[in-house]
Design a protein around this motif. Structure first.
Motif, PDB file in Angstrom:
ATOM      1  N   VAL A  13       0.910  -1.348  -0.093  1.00 61.83           N
ATOM      2  CA  VAL A  13      -0.003  -0.145  -0.154  1.00 61.83           C
ATOM      3  C   VAL A  13       0.806   1.384  -0.123  1.00 61.83           C
ATOM      4  CG1 VAL A  13      -1.430   1.197   1.267  1.00 61.83           C
ATOM      5  CG2 VAL A  13      -2.110  -1.008   0.823  1.00 61.83           C
ATOM      6  N   SER A  14       2.053   1.141   0.759  1.00 58.90           N
ATOM      7  CA  SER A  14       2.890   2.395   0.974  1.00 58.90           C
ATOM      8  C   SER A  14       3.411   2.778  -0.653  1.00 58.90           C
ATOM      9  CB  SER A  14       4.041   2.282   1.879  1.00 58.90           C
ATOM     10  OG  SER A  14       3.276   2.389   3.205  1.00 58.90           O
ATOM     11  N   ALA A  15       4.044   1.563  -1.200  1.00 58.61           N
ATOM     12  CA  ALA A  15       4.537   1.553  -2.211  1.00 58.61           C
ATOM     13  C   ALA A  15       3.702   2.102  -3.560  1.00 58.61           C
ATOM     14  CB  ALA A  15       5.095   0.172  -2.715  1.00 58.61           C
ATOM     15  N   LEU A  16       2.531   1.665  -3.455  1.00 58.37           N
ATOM     16  CA  LEU A  16       1.327   2.259  -4.413  1.00 58.37           C
ATOM     17  C   LEU A  16       0.978   3.479  -4.252  1.00 58.37           C
ATOM     18  CD1 LEU A  16      -0.929  -1.007  -4.745  1.00 58.37           C
ATOM     19  CD2 LEU A  16       0.761  -0.065  -6.347  1.00 58.37           C
ATOM     20  N   GLY A  17       0.933   4.029  -2.996  1.00 58.97           N
ATOM     21  CA  GLY A  17       0.591   5.443  -2.497  1.00 58.97           C
ATOM     22  C   GLY A  17       1.707   6.333  -3.225  1.00 58.97           C
ATOM     23  N   ALA A  18       3.144   5.720  -3.051  1.00 59.93           N
ATOM     24  CA  ALA A  18       4.114   6.752  -3.434  1.00 59.93           C
ATOM     25  C   ALA A  18       4.041   6.975  -4.979  1.00 59.93           C
ATOM     26  CB  ALA A  18       5.429   6.135  -2.990  1.00 59.93           C
ATOM     27  N   ARG A  55       8.467  16.088  -0.930  1.00 64.61           N
ATOM     28  CA  ARG A  55       7.394  16.091   0.212  1.00 64.61           C
ATOM     29  C   ARG A  55       6.266  15.091  -0.483  1.00 64.61           C
ATOM     30  NH1 ARG A  55       6.768  22.299   1.054  1.00 64.61           N
ATOM     31  NH2 ARG A  55       8.918  22.657   2.417  1.00 64.61           N
ATOM     32  N   VAL A  56       6.174  15.163  -1.755  1.00 63.77           N
ATOM     33  CA  VAL A  56       5.041  14.351  -2.382  1.00 63.77           C
ATOM     34  C   VAL A  56       5.194  12.830  -2.213  1.00 63.77           C
ATOM     35  CG1 VAL A  56       3.980  13.453  -4.612  1.00 63.77           C
ATOM     36  CG2 VAL A  56       4.504  16.099  -4.128  1.00 63.77           C
ATOM     37  N   VAL A  57       6.602  12.473  -2.164  1.00 64.01           N
ATOM     38  CA  VAL A  57       6.924  11.157  -2.108  1.00 64.01           C
ATOM     39  C   VAL A  57       6.896  10.703  -0.577  1.00 64.01           C
ATOM     40  CG1 VAL A  57       9.094   9.401  -2.210  1.00 64.01           C
ATOM     41  CG2 VAL A  57       8.631  10.779  -4.015  1.00 64.01           C
ATOM     42  N   ILE A  58       7.165  11.485   0.297  1.00 70.46           N
ATOM     43  CA  ILE A  58       7.037  11.188   1.559  1.00 70.46           C
ATOM     44  C   ILE A  58       5.716  11.282   2.174  1.00 70.46           C
ATOM     45  CG2 ILE A  58       7.513  12.024   4.255  1.00 70.46           C
ATOM     46  CD1 ILE A  58      10.297  12.985   2.893  1.00 70.46           C
ATOM     47  N   VAL A  59       4.912  11.904   1.939  1.00 67.05           N
ATOM     48  CA  VAL A  59       3.435  11.865   2.202  1.00 67.05           C
ATOM     49  C   VAL A  59       2.678  10.651   1.453  1.00 67.05           C
ATOM     50  CG1 VAL A  59       1.230  13.149   1.882  1.00 67.05           C
ATOM     51  CG2 VAL A  59       3.356  14.298   2.613  1.00 67.05           C
ATOM     52  N   GLY A  60       3.053  10.589   0.237  1.00 68.84           N
ATOM     53  CA  GLY A  60       2.383   9.608  -0.389  1.00 68.84           C
ATOM     54  C   GLY A  60       2.580   7.832   0.071  1.00 68.84           C
ATOM     55  N   LEU A  63       1.319   8.219   4.460  1.00 71.15           N
ATOM     56  CA  LEU A  63      -0.146   8.418   4.735  1.00 71.15           C
ATOM     57  C   LEU A  63      -0.880   7.070   4.472  1.00 71.15           C
ATOM     58  CD1 LEU A  63      -2.354  10.373   5.495  1.00 71.15           C
ATOM     59  CD2 LEU A  63      -2.577  10.960   3.226  1.00 71.15           C
ATOM     60  N   PRO A  64      -0.840   6.333   3.335  1.00 73.91           N
ATOM     61  CA  PRO A  64      -1.430   5.276   3.000  1.00 73.91           C
ATOM     62  C   PRO A  64      -0.976   4.040   4.128  1.00 73.91           C
ATOM     63  CG  PRO A  64      -0.438   5.788   0.981  1.00 73.91           C
ATOM     64  CD  PRO A  64      -0.133   6.805   2.081  1.00 73.91           C
ATOM     65  N   GLY A  65       0.389   3.885   4.347  1.00 76.52           N
ATOM     66  CA  GLY A  65       0.673   3.204   5.483  1.00 76.52           C
ATOM     67  C   GLY A  65       0.305   3.203   6.834  1.00 76.52           C
ATOM     68  N   LEU A  66       0.064   4.719   7.431  1.00 81.50           N
ATOM     69  CA  LEU A  66      -0.690   4.831   8.510  1.00 81.50           C
ATOM     70  C   LEU A  66      -1.948   4.373   8.501  1.00 81.50           C
ATOM     71  CD1 LEU A  66       0.951   8.483   9.431  1.00 81.50           C
ATOM     72  CD2 LEU A  66       1.254   6.221  10.478  1.00 81.50           C
TER      73      LEU A  66
END
Length: 85
Positions: A13-18, A55-60, A63-66
């Protein structure tokens, strides 16, 4: 759910979010304007890439990981309360 499945799901999920966040950021009109989508790259501002992209990569990623972790925690908590009650 097994703990390994939950951990693997969170990573996916985190990878897809990024990837999704970078793709959405890259295709936005604002980003295209900063990257020089005008005639002969007039108005190109690479500072936007240096400031916004991390910032986009970190938040992407975060956030999905959380959200995934919160959902897994709530499901585990609910199952424990149903097993004891």
């Amino acid at each position: 759910m097994k703990r390994d499945a939950v951990t693997c799901g969170g990573c996916v999920v985190s990878a897809l979010g990024a990837v999704g966040a970078v793709w959405l950021w890259g295709t936005s009109d604002r980003t295209q304007r900063h990257l020089g989508n005008k005639f002969e790259n007039n108005g190109q501002d690479l500072g936007a890439v240096l400031v916004e992209l991390p910032r986009v990569v970190i938040v992407g990623t975060v956030l999905p990981g959380l959200v995934w972790g919160l959902g897994a925690w709530l499901l585990t908590r609910r199952r424990r309360s149903q097993a004891h009650g």
